[in-house]
Enzyme design. Structure first.
Site, PDB file in Angstrom:
ATOM      1  CB  CYS A  59       0.242  -5.633   3.023  1.00  0.00           C
ATOM      2  SG  CYS A  59       1.864  -5.502   3.744  1.00  0.00           S
ATOM      3  CG  ASP A  60      -0.919  -0.926   1.458  1.00  0.00           C
ATOM      4  OD1 ASP A  60       0.086  -1.633   2.153  1.00  0.00           O
ATOM      5  OD2 ASP A  60      -0.849   0.361   1.148  1.00  0.00           O
ATOM      6  CE  LYS A  61      -5.074  -0.474  -1.515  1.00  0.00           C
ATOM      7  NZ  LYS A  61      -3.491  -0.159  -1.031  1.00  0.00           N
ATOM      8  CB  SER A  77       1.246   5.365  -0.863  1.00  0.00           C
ATOM      9  OG  SER A  77       1.825   5.354   0.646  1.00  0.00           O
TER      10      SER A  77
END
Length: 550
Positions: A119-121, A466
């Site tokens: 996921c993102d980070k 986002s």
């Protein structure tokens, strides 16, 4: 081997005894020690299936002649953290992840690493770590989620939950329909379905050569993902034996490839934070100007949500990133990858099976890439917008400011119906220092879309967005309000101009008036303690990747 430091010599008898206590025998001491940095957690849908992949990776490491050691890495689900103070930890945890891997890998003298992430980070944090350590490493991104479905319509998290909030508030859908969307939009494990930050970073990781061909788009629930995990374990041992390190893979040319892919895909604006941060760890400078230069010459070719019609499962069936590499081969440097193959060989061996997803020349609309960096008197150090998710008529926008300190105040005005067409919503004191943590503004941007205002209202912020944001939404406005950037001086009713084609963001107020306002300006201090207070003291500008500086 690096691990000989803890395995050999009389003085290492205590260390060997402790290693034997983990179940190793003496023959294992002759093998490479491969750490498996796993971000498994039951809190994040993109990670709940990682126990299965951990097993696949370990089998691959053992088959390759190594010894595997799983250790845990924390994660935050941006979707769950969105819209409340918890989002302040989302970007900040990237630095924790990098530091945690550095600590564990260095303390135990590991010979190599497999990074199990999604996921993102978490993915950029892991890449930052191995760039810093420069020990042989390979990344396994755990795969995208399948789309939900209701009545033959594909569902995804952003359009069918976040944007549905605005539709429900407006009365366009019933509570029963809202309840069904909540239940069906996310049908199981994997990263959220569109080209949001998690999937963007997976695609760029593969493009830079740090994961095996096909890894980024291989679905979380697929047997192909298991095979890739197993092979990655084997490859990790080979990389360790041959001492092929991340800095031999993540070269300046590999970063150029990542920028090309980012523009072709229409990736998340968060890459404007993550690529510079990763580059910093390997000695490669990435600037907002480079994003603009690449965007001017690389068209947006892959029709993925939020700006397009398709999802990562469609890209998977269309041939994945190798198929995009094939489409883009002439624009790409022939860099080496962890697979042992060069980018051009991977492109040559790929098959592209769906020209609707990976568009042909005749289907491409526009000549520019997905991201644009805007400069001007409101953003002297730059700002970013996902132009591929902005309709043509909204790419030049002029309107009057509605000014809010903090996201919650803006969200209340939106949900109360107090934002009208022609407005430019300004959300400030949400930057890396001012937030602190640079929260994502998906809740307000999605609410505007759900209420039918996606092209008639703009939003600018010193926070970020986002990858699922669409509409004329400009983030990363630098310098941020907390350090006295021009966004701190905007007042209610000021005229703001957004000109994406010409890369400009302007506050149409005279310098004399702004000088008078500056004399009266006082910052709105963040309410932070613990880690976030330390983060706020050390974090750099978003234009530099929001990295920590000593």
């Amino acid at each position: 081997m690096r691990s000989d430091v803890i395995k050999t010599g009389l003085e290492r008898a205590p260390a060997r005894s402790l290693l034997f206590a983990t179940g190793l025998d003496r023959d294992d001491l002759k093998k490479p020690f491969i750490g498996v940095a796993s971000s498994f957690t039951e809190l994040i849908p993109g990670h709940v299936h990682m126990r299965r992949l951990e097993t696949d990776i370990e089998k691959g490491v053992h088959a390759g002649g190594g010894v595997s050691f799983i250790f845990g890495i924390p994660g935050v689900c941006d979707g769950i953290a969105m819209g409340h103070p918890g989002m302040r930890y989302s970007l900040a945890i990237r630095e924790v992840i990098a530091d945690a891997i550095e600590c564990v890998a260095s303390a135990h003298c590991l010979d190599g690493l497999v990074l199990l992430t999604n996921c993102d980070k978490i993915t950029p944090g892991m890449l930052m770590a191995v760039g810093r350590l420069d020990i042989p490493s390979i990344v396994v991104t755990a795969g995208p989620m399948m789309c939900g479905e209701v009545g033959g319509k594909k569902l995804s998290l952003v359009s069918d939950t976040f944007e549905a909030v605005g539709k429900r508030r407006k009365g366009e859908i019933s509570q029963e329909e809202m309840d069904r969307l909540e239940m069906e939009a996310c049908p199981g494990a994997g990263s959220c379905q569109g080209l949001y930050t998690a999937n963007t970073m997976a695609c760029l990781t593969e493009t830079m050569g740090m994961s095996l061909p096909g890894c980024a788009a291989a679905m979380a629930v697929s047997a192909e993902k298991d095979r890739i995990a197993y092979k990655s374990g084997q490859v990790a041992v080979r990389l360790a034996k041959e001492n092929i390190t991340p800095r031999t893979i993540m070269t300046p040319e590999a970063f150029e490839n990542a920028l090309v892919m980012d523009m072709a895909l229409g990736g998340s604006t968060n890459t404007c934070l993550h690529l510079p941060a990763i580059g910093r760890e390997v000695g490669v400078e990435i600037t907002l100007e480079q994003f603009n230069e690449t965007s001017k010459r690389i068209p947006h070719l892959v029709d993925l949500a939020p700006g397009g019609r398709y999802f990562l499962e469609d890209l998977f069936y269309a041939g994945g990133i190798p198929a995009v590499l094939k489409r883009m081969k002439d624009e790409l440097n022939d860099c080496m990858t962890v697979s042992g193959k060069g980018i051009h060989q991977i492109a040559d061996e790929a098959e592209s099976t769906d020209a609707k997803v990976i568009m042909s020349d005749k289907d491409v609309s526009g000549t520019e890439g997905g991201i644009a960096a805007l400069f001007g008197n409101l953003a002297p150090e730059g700002s970013v917008v996902k132009q591929s998710a902005v309709v043509a008529e909204a790419r030049r926008f002029k309107g009057n400011a509605r000014v809010f300190d903090r996201e919650e105040n803006a969200m209340k005005a939106i949900m109360d119906g107090n934002i009208h067409p022609g407005s430019v919503v300004v959300i400030r004191y949400e930057g890396p220092q001012g937030g602190p943590g640079m929260r994502e503004m998906l809740s307000p941007t999605a609410a505007l879309v759900g209420m039918g205002l996606e092209s008639s209202v703009a939003l600018i912020t010193d926070g970020r967005f986002s990858g699922g944001t669409r509409g004329p939404c400009v983030g990363h406005v630098c310098p941020e309000a907390m350090v006295g950037g021009p966004i701190a001086l905007v007042e209610e009713g000021d005229e703001i101009s957004i000109d994406i084609p010409n890369r400009r963001l302007e506050l149409n107020v005279s310098e004399e008036v702004l000088a008078e306002r500056r004399k009266k300006w006082k910052p709105v201090p963040p309410q932070a303690s613990g880690y976030l207070a330390r983060y706020a003291r050390l974090v750099s500008s978003a234009s530099k990747g929001a990295v920590l500086e000593a």
